[in-house]
Structures are given as structure tokens and as C-alpha cells.
Design a protein around this motif. Sequence first.
Motif, mmCIF file in Angstrom:
data_model
loop_
_atom_site.group_PDB
_atom_site.id
_atom_site.type_symbol
_atom_site.label_atom_id
_atom_site.label_comp_id
_atom_site.label_asym_id
_atom_site.label_seq_id
_atom_site.Cartn_x
_atom_site.Cartn_y
_atom_site.Cartn_z
ATOM 1 N N SER A 13 -73.167 -9.245 -16.226
ATOM 2 C CA SER A 13 -72.373 -8.558 -17.241
ATOM 3 C C SER A 13 -71.991 -9.548 -18.337
ATOM 4 C CB SER A 13 -71.108 -7.964 -16.622
ATOM 5 O OG SER A 13 -70.220 -8.998 -16.249
ATOM 6 N N TYR A 14 -71.635 -9.010 -19.487
ATOM 7 C CA TYR A 14 -71.209 -9.877 -20.582
ATOM 8 C C TYR A 14 -69.928 -10.616 -20.211
ATOM 9 C CZ TYR A 14 -70.068 -11.545 -25.219
ATOM 10 O OH TYR A 14 -69.771 -12.353 -26.285
ATOM 11 N N LYS A 15 -69.080 -9.994 -19.423
ATOM 12 C CA LYS A 15 -67.838 -10.630 -18.980
ATOM 13 C C LYS A 15 -68.152 -11.862 -18.126
ATOM 14 C CE LYS A 15 -63.352 -10.642 -18.621
ATOM 15 N NZ LYS A 15 -62.537 -11.030 -19.744
ATOM 16 N N THR A 16 -69.135 -11.748 -17.235
ATOM 17 C CA THR A 16 -69.544 -12.893 -16.420
ATOM 18 C C THR A 16 -70.090 -14.001 -17.309
ATOM 19 O OG1 THR A 16 -70.059 -11.445 -14.558
ATOM 20 C CG2 THR A 16 -71.064 -13.631 -14.539
ATOM 21 N N TRP A 17 -70.904 -13.623 -18.280
ATOM 22 C CA TRP A 17 -71.452 -14.581 -19.255
ATOM 23 C C TRP A 17 -70.313 -15.348 -19.921
ATOM 24 C CZ3 TRP A 17 -76.200 -15.955 -21.568
ATOM 25 C CH2 TRP A 17 -76.154 -16.450 -22.870
ATOM 26 N N SER A 18 -69.310 -14.618 -20.390
ATOM 27 C CA SER A 18 -68.173 -15.241 -21.074
ATOM 28 C C SER A 18 -67.358 -16.123 -20.135
ATOM 29 C CB SER A 18 -67.260 -14.174 -21.670
ATOM 30 O OG SER A 18 -67.944 -13.411 -22.612
ATOM 31 N N ASN A 19 -67.093 -15.627 -18.930
ATOM 32 C CA ASN A 19 -66.281 -16.384 -17.978
ATOM 33 C C ASN A 19 -66.944 -17.688 -17.550
ATOM 34 O OD1 ASN A 19 -64.243 -14.504 -18.017
ATOM 35 N ND2 ASN A 19 -64.910 -13.458 -16.154
ATOM 36 N N SER A 24 -74.049 -22.147 -22.955
ATOM 37 C CA SER A 24 -74.105 -23.530 -22.469
ATOM 38 C C SER A 24 -74.129 -23.596 -20.942
ATOM 39 C CB SER A 24 -72.937 -24.335 -23.024
ATOM 40 O OG SER A 24 -71.711 -23.755 -22.627
ATOM 41 N N ALA A 25 -73.517 -22.624 -20.278
ATOM 42 C CA ALA A 25 -73.524 -22.607 -18.811
ATOM 43 C C ALA A 25 -74.925 -22.375 -18.263
ATOM 44 C CB ALA A 25 -72.578 -21.523 -18.300
#
Length: 133
Positions: A13-19, A24-25
Motif C-alpha cells: 500500500s502507499y501507506k506502507t511505502w510512506s512508513n 530510498s527504502a
Amino acid sequence: MDAQGACAILGISYKTWSNKGGASAYGLTPFAPGRRKPLFDRAQVEAVRDGSPIPSRGTGEPHPDDLLDEQDVADELGVAYATVRKDHSTGRLSGWTDVCGQAHIRRATLTEIIAARPGRGVGGGRPRKHPHP
């Protein structure tokens, strides 16, 4: 592709991407870092998904098929970003393509537009107050 497209390929999810810290992660670098909407190379995102080494994006040499956003066009023309935005919205710069909600133009199209522009002192302008004899 944008970050949401990358998330779809990665299966997160985009939330996981952001978190996790965004691109860079995952070892991804956007085409133009610092832009409002970063765009990523599909082959690199797929390599991250597959656990393969991330392929390079090329030599960095300008290519006629490169897509330039409004800031890139302003840099190429040597004008302010606002000038390009205005010329784009009024139609003075044509040939734009929408990529992930952002306007882009091919480098070859921009080169053609630059070549077709009149040179310094050609046409237009305010008439002289006192014509030369």
C-alpha cells in the motif's frame, strides 16, 4: 511511473511505502529528485519486486525521446518556471503529454520549438520614438 504505480507493482500500500521511507527504502531513485511528483523507472521497480539487482538508467546523455517536465523546460530555455507554465497554459508551447498527472514534453519537440523561434531583434517590439534618418 509514480509512487502509487510503484506500490502496485511491489504489492504494497502507499501507506506502507510512506512508513518505510519511500523510494530510498527500496533503493529507488526518481528521474528528477526534488520534483513535486517523483517518477520512477518501471524496470527498476520490477527488479526490486523480483529481488534482482537494480539496472542502471543509462548514461545520462540527453536523448530526443526524453520527457521533460515544466521545470526542465524552463532550465533548457533559460526562463522562469512561471513563464513556461504561462506559455503552456496559453498554448504558446505545444506538444505536451500527460504522464501520471504531470505535463511533459519530448526533448525533440522542444528542440524543434527552439529552432523555429525568431532570433534577437526579429519582429515585434515598440516602434522607436525618433526614427533614424
